[in-house]
Design a protein around this motif. Structure first.
Motif, PDB file in Angstrom:
ATOM      1  N   LYS A  32     -42.584 -18.390 -19.845  1.00 48.07           N
ATOM      2  CA  LYS A  32     -42.785 -17.815 -21.171  1.00 48.07           C
ATOM      3  C   LYS A  32     -42.170 -16.417 -21.250  1.00 48.07           C
ATOM      4  N   ILE A  33     -41.228 -16.252 -22.140  1.00 50.17           N
ATOM      5  CA  ILE A  33     -40.615 -14.943 -22.357  1.00 50.17           C
ATOM      6  C   ILE A  33     -41.503 -14.139 -23.305  1.00 50.17           C
ATOM      7  N   PRO A  34     -41.766 -12.880 -22.993  1.00 47.76           N
ATOM      8  CA  PRO A  34     -42.610 -12.069 -23.883  1.00 47.76           C
ATOM      9  C   PRO A  34     -42.082 -12.050 -25.324  1.00 47.76           C
ATOM     10  N   GLU A  35     -43.000 -12.077 -26.269  1.00 45.48           N
ATOM     11  CA  GLU A  35     -42.618 -12.114 -27.676  1.00 45.48           C
ATOM     12  C   GLU A  35     -41.885 -10.851 -28.114  1.00 45.48           C
ATOM     13  N   ASP A  36     -42.110  -9.733 -27.378  1.00 47.97           N
ATOM     14  CA  ASP A  36     -41.465  -8.489 -27.776  1.00 47.97           C
ATOM     15  C   ASP A  36     -40.109  -8.275 -27.094  1.00 47.97           C
ATOM     16  N   ALA A  37     -39.612  -9.308 -26.376  1.00 53.34           N
ATOM     17  CA  ALA A  37     -38.318  -9.175 -25.703  1.00 53.34           C
ATOM     18  C   ALA A  37     -37.193  -9.104 -26.735  1.00 53.34           C
ATOM     19  N   GLU A  38     -36.216  -8.260 -26.443  1.00 55.13           N
ATOM     20  CA  GLU A  38     -35.025  -8.192 -27.295  1.00 55.13           C
ATOM     21  C   GLU A  38     -34.188  -9.446 -27.076  1.00 55.13           C
ATOM     22  N   ASP A  90     -34.074 -10.728 -18.346  1.00 58.45           N
ATOM     23  CA  ASP A  90     -34.131  -9.572 -17.450  1.00 58.45           C
ATOM     24  C   ASP A  90     -35.348  -8.736 -17.845  1.00 58.45           C
ATOM     25  N   PRO A  91     -36.455  -8.872 -17.088  1.00 53.16           N
ATOM     26  CA  PRO A  91     -37.674  -8.128 -17.434  1.00 53.16           C
ATOM     27  C   PRO A  91     -37.498  -6.614 -17.387  1.00 53.16           C
ATOM     28  N   PHE A  92     -36.571  -6.123 -16.559  1.00 55.16           N
ATOM     29  CA  PHE A  92     -36.392  -4.677 -16.426  1.00 55.16           C
ATOM     30  C   PHE A  92     -36.026  -4.033 -17.763  1.00 55.16           C
ATOM     31  N   VAL A  93     -35.165  -4.719 -18.525  1.00 57.02           N
ATOM     32  CA  VAL A  93     -34.782  -4.212 -19.855  1.00 57.02           C
ATOM     33  C   VAL A  93     -35.464  -5.010 -20.961  1.00 57.02           C
ATOM     34  N   ASN A  94     -36.289  -6.001 -20.545  1.00 51.49           N
ATOM     35  CA  ASN A  94     -37.020  -6.853 -21.491  1.00 51.49           C
ATOM     36  C   ASN A  94     -36.083  -7.464 -22.521  1.00 51.49           C
ATOM     37  N   GLN A  95     -35.009  -8.074 -22.016  1.00 54.68           N
ATOM     38  CA  GLN A  95     -34.017  -8.701 -22.889  1.00 54.68           C
ATOM     39  C   GLN A  95     -33.742 -10.128 -22.426  1.00 54.68           C
ATOM     40  N   VAL A  96     -33.607 -11.027 -23.382  1.00 60.11           N
ATOM     41  CA  VAL A  96     -33.240 -12.404 -23.093  1.00 60.11           C
ATOM     42  C   VAL A  96     -31.930 -12.725 -23.788  1.00 60.11           C
ATOM     43  N   SER A  97     -30.995 -13.299 -23.051  1.00 61.20           N
ATOM     44  CA  SER A  97     -29.734 -13.779 -23.611  1.00 61.20           C
ATOM     45  C   SER A  97     -29.799 -15.297 -23.659  1.00 61.20           C
ATOM     46  N   ILE A  98     -29.396 -15.864 -24.784  1.00 60.59           N
ATOM     47  CA  ILE A  98     -29.471 -17.316 -24.985  1.00 60.59           C
ATOM     48  C   ILE A  98     -28.059 -17.865 -25.166  1.00 60.59           C
ATOM     49  N   PHE A  99     -27.751 -18.927 -24.419  1.00 60.90           N
ATOM     50  CA  PHE A  99     -26.438 -19.570 -24.487  1.00 60.90           C
ATOM     51  C   PHE A  99     -26.618 -21.051 -24.759  1.00 60.90           C
ATOM     52  N   SER A 100     -25.593 -21.682 -25.289  1.00 63.94           N
ATOM     53  CA  SER A 100     -25.588 -23.141 -25.423  1.00 63.94           C
ATOM     54  C   SER A 100     -25.388 -23.764 -24.048  1.00 63.94           C
ATOM     55  N   ARG A 101     -26.030 -24.903 -23.839  1.00 65.22           N
ATOM     56  CA  ARG A 101     -25.887 -25.589 -22.556  1.00 65.22           C
ATOM     57  C   ARG A 101     -24.429 -25.911 -22.250  1.00 65.22           C
ATOM     58  N   SER A 102     -23.638 -26.128 -23.291  1.00 65.24           N
ATOM     59  CA  SER A 102     -22.215 -26.441 -23.093  1.00 65.24           C
ATOM     60  C   SER A 102     -21.483 -25.293 -22.419  1.00 65.24           C
ATOM     61  N   GLU A 103     -22.048 -24.061 -22.493  1.00 64.39           N
ATOM     62  CA  GLU A 103     -21.418 -22.922 -21.842  1.00 64.39           C
ATOM     63  C   GLU A 103     -21.442 -23.070 -20.327  1.00 64.39           C
ATOM     64  N   LEU A 104     -22.330 -23.919 -19.816  1.00 64.62           N
ATOM     65  CA  LEU A 104     -22.403 -24.147 -18.377  1.00 64.62           C
ATOM     66  C   LEU A 104     -21.380 -25.164 -17.909  1.00 64.62           C
ATOM     67  N   SER A 105     -20.596 -25.726 -18.833  1.00 65.66           N
ATOM     68  CA  SER A 105     -19.665 -26.789 -18.455  1.00 65.66           C
ATOM     69  C   SER A 105     -18.612 -26.318 -17.465  1.00 65.66           C
ATOM     70  N   ALA A 106     -18.353 -25.001 -17.418  1.00 64.96           N
ATOM     71  CA  ALA A 106     -17.380 -24.466 -16.465  1.00 64.96           C
ATOM     72  C   ALA A 106     -18.050 -24.037 -15.166  1.00 64.96           C
ATOM     73  N   SER A 107     -19.346 -24.268 -15.053  1.00 59.00           N
ATOM     74  CA  SER A 107     -20.076 -23.887 -13.842  1.00 59.00           C
ATOM     75  C   SER A 107     -20.505 -25.119 -13.068  1.00 59.00           C
TER      76      SER A 107
END
Length: 202
Positions: A190-196, A94-111
């Motif tokens: 490419k996610i900015p290096e300064d992203a939370e 989310d560039p607005f808050v400059n934050q990236v959330s990372i999940f395991s691919r297995s988390e998509l198993s319910a999607s």
């Protein structure tokens, strides 16, 4: 009377058996349609409606996939957001808050979204598929935030993707300019290096 009840029971069992076969055929039919291409990209207009049918938001962007494991959903307007797969990880930026959330691919198993780029039998075994009035309804065997995903085609290409959510909201992606190719650069976001970083991987 007992004979009549036995006939009804037999008819019900036959109906259930036939419907199970039909659902299996629907899954095989959908899998064949998705197996027809290894890459896909399109522009989309997204509309989100609540359980009363009232529109609560709209957006647009691009979607791209490349089998077996690359997927990108890039919302451009009104607020930029990026969802993409990279190896065994899923990133939501989310560039607005400059934050990236990372999940395991297995988390998509319910999607059901995972079925668009993964043709493996062990993944598809977790979903039921039925075909009604030109729409494929994909339902996870395990309950989660997504009740089902609905796919419709125009010819042999994906035309509309709808996600029916547990809260009653429906996210509909209307696709246009669909192509059976994808620019490799869209998967190299490419996610900015300064992203939370919020790392949710288990």
């Amino acid at each position: 009377m007992f004979k009549f009840i036995k006939c009804l029971a037999a008819a019900a069992c036959l109906s259930y058996a036939l419907s199970g076969t039909a659902f299996a055929d629907d899954k095989a039919d959908l899998k064949a349609k998705l197996n027809a291409f290894n890459e896909f990209s399109a522009s989309f207009v997204q509309e989100v409606t609540d359980k009363s049918g009232q529109e609560v938001m709209s957006s647009n962007g691009i979607i791209a996939l490349q089998k077996p494991a690359k997927f990108m959903l890039h919302t451009l307007n009104p607020d930029e957001q990026v969802l993409f797969c990279a190896g065994n990880d899923i990133y939501f930026y989310d560039p607005f808050v400059n934050q990236v959330s990372i999940f395991s691919r297995s988390e998509l198993s319910a999607s059901p979204f995972i079925l668009l780029s993964d043709m493996s039998d062990n993944v598809w075994a977790h979903y039921d598929v039925r075909h009604e009035n030109g729409v494929y309804i994909i339902t996870p065997n395990r309950q989660g935030d997504i009740v089902n995903l609905r796919l419709s085609f125009k010819g042999s290409d994906i035309d509309t993707i709808s996600l029916v959510m547990k809260d009653g909201n429906i996210n509909t992606y209307k696709l246009s300019d669909g192509r059976r190719s994808a620019d490799p650069q869209v998967f190299e976001y490419k996610i900015p290096e300064d992203a939370e970083v919020d790392d949710e991987r288990r």
